[in-house]
Design a protein around this motif. Structure first.
Motif, PDB file in Angstrom:
ATOM      1  N   CYS A 116       4.219  -4.966  -6.979  1.00 58.66           N
ATOM      2  CA  CYS A 116       4.095  -6.339  -7.485  1.00 58.66           C
ATOM      3  C   CYS A 116       4.885  -7.321  -6.628  1.00 58.66           C
ATOM      4  O   CYS A 116       4.401  -8.416  -6.328  1.00 58.66           O
ATOM      5  CB  CYS A 116       4.565  -6.416  -8.930  1.00 58.66           C
ATOM      6  N   VAL A 117       6.086  -6.938  -6.241  1.00 54.21           N
ATOM      7  CA  VAL A 117       6.920  -7.818  -5.423  1.00 54.21           C
ATOM      8  C   VAL A 117       6.257  -8.074  -4.067  1.00 54.21           C
ATOM      9  O   VAL A 117       6.153  -9.222  -3.617  1.00 54.21           O
ATOM     10  CB  VAL A 117       8.336  -7.218  -5.236  1.00 54.21           C
ATOM     11  N   HIS A 118       5.771  -7.039  -3.422  1.00 55.49           N
ATOM     12  CA  HIS A 118       5.172  -7.206  -2.101  1.00 55.49           C
ATOM     13  C   HIS A 118       3.808  -7.886  -2.182  1.00 55.49           C
ATOM     14  O   HIS A 118       3.414  -8.583  -1.243  1.00 55.49           O
ATOM     15  CB  HIS A 118       5.104  -5.876  -1.358  1.00 55.49           C
ATOM     16  N   ALA A 119       3.100  -7.703  -3.285  1.00 53.61           N
ATOM     17  CA  ALA A 119       1.845  -8.440  -3.462  1.00 53.61           C
ATOM     18  C   ALA A 119       2.124  -9.934  -3.592  1.00 53.61           C
ATOM     19  O   ALA A 119       1.407 -10.766  -3.019  1.00 53.61           O
ATOM     20  CB  ALA A 119       1.099  -7.926  -4.684  1.00 53.61           C
ATOM     21  N   ILE A 122       0.837  -1.203   0.000  1.00 57.37           N
ATOM     22  CA  ILE A 122       0.000   0.000   0.000  1.00 57.37           C
ATOM     23  C   ILE A 122       0.872   1.253   0.000  1.00 57.37           C
ATOM     24  O   ILE A 122       0.612   2.213  -0.736  1.00 57.37           O
ATOM     25  CB  ILE A 122      -0.953  -0.007   1.210  1.00 57.37           C
ATOM     26  N   GLY A 123       1.919   1.238   0.807  1.00 61.17           N
ATOM     27  CA  GLY A 123       2.824   2.392   0.838  1.00 61.17           C
ATOM     28  C   GLY A 123       3.507   2.631  -0.495  1.00 61.17           C
ATOM     29  O   GLY A 123       3.607   3.775  -0.953  1.00 61.17           O
ATOM     30  N   TYR A 124       3.957   1.560  -1.130  1.00 58.98           N
ATOM     31  CA  TYR A 124       4.595   1.722  -2.436  1.00 58.98           C
ATOM     32  C   TYR A 124       3.592   2.110  -3.511  1.00 58.98           C
ATOM     33  O   TYR A 124       3.929   2.836  -4.450  1.00 58.98           O
ATOM     34  CB  TYR A 124       5.325   0.438  -2.839  1.00 58.98           C
ATOM     35  N   ALA A 125       2.357   1.652  -3.395  1.00 55.90           N
ATOM     36  CA  ALA A 125       1.332   2.052  -4.366  1.00 55.90           C
ATOM     37  C   ALA A 125       1.038   3.545  -4.255  1.00 55.90           C
ATOM     38  O   ALA A 125       0.846   4.225  -5.271  1.00 55.90           O
ATOM     39  CB  ALA A 125       0.056   1.246  -4.143  1.00 55.90           C
ATOM     40  N   SER A 154       5.474   0.794  -9.003  1.00 50.92           N
ATOM     41  CA  SER A 154       4.674  -0.361  -9.404  1.00 50.92           C
ATOM     42  C   SER A 154       5.418  -1.688  -9.253  1.00 50.92           C
ATOM     43  O   SER A 154       4.805  -2.701  -8.912  1.00 50.92           O
ATOM     44  CB  SER A 154       4.190  -0.193 -10.843  1.00 50.92           C
ATOM     45  N   PHE A 155       6.723  -1.705  -9.510  1.00 51.40           N
ATOM     46  CA  PHE A 155       7.454  -2.964  -9.378  1.00 51.40           C
ATOM     47  C   PHE A 155       7.498  -3.430  -7.928  1.00 51.40           C
ATOM     48  O   PHE A 155       7.299  -4.612  -7.638  1.00 51.40           O
ATOM     49  CB  PHE A 155       8.885  -2.821  -9.923  1.00 51.40           C
TER      50      PHE A 155
END
Length: 100
Positions: free
Chosen positions: A56-59, A44-47, A52-53
């Motif tokens: 994706c990694v944390h998702a 959420i923080g990176y979003a 975006s990369f």
């Protein structure tokens, strides 16, 4: 400002989960649950900051941790409720009347 709040709380969950698992104070089940929360907060923080990369990694890490949590018995209550609900289901064949 908001991405910093999410990242800080994610780091807190991550450090607490590592420390608890390393000292054997929490089980692998709870460790994986904390990792799901941590990786979701990181995502959420990176979003919010537009990376975006990293999202994706944390998702993917959150999904893997959730899968590990589920297979370690974390979703046993949910599995029981789903089986109970599915056992009550009675399929009904609905076809149009055939008048010839």
């Amino acid at each position: 400002m908001l991405p910093i709040v999410f990242a800080t709380s994610a780091w807190a969950f991550l450090i607490c989960s590592f420390a608890g698992y390393a000292t054997k104070r929490i089980s692998r089940l709870h460790y994986n649950a904390l990792l799901v929360i941590s990786n979701t907060l990181f995502g959420i923080g990176y979003a919010l900051s537009g990376r975006s990369f990293a999202v994706c990694v944390h998702a993917a890490l959150a999904a893997f941790s959730a899968w590990m949590w589920w297979h370690d018995g974390g979703g046993d209550g949910t599995k029981r409720r789903l089986k109970k609900w599915a056992s009550r289901f009675q399929g009904v064949r609905r076809t149009a009347p055939s008048h010839a």
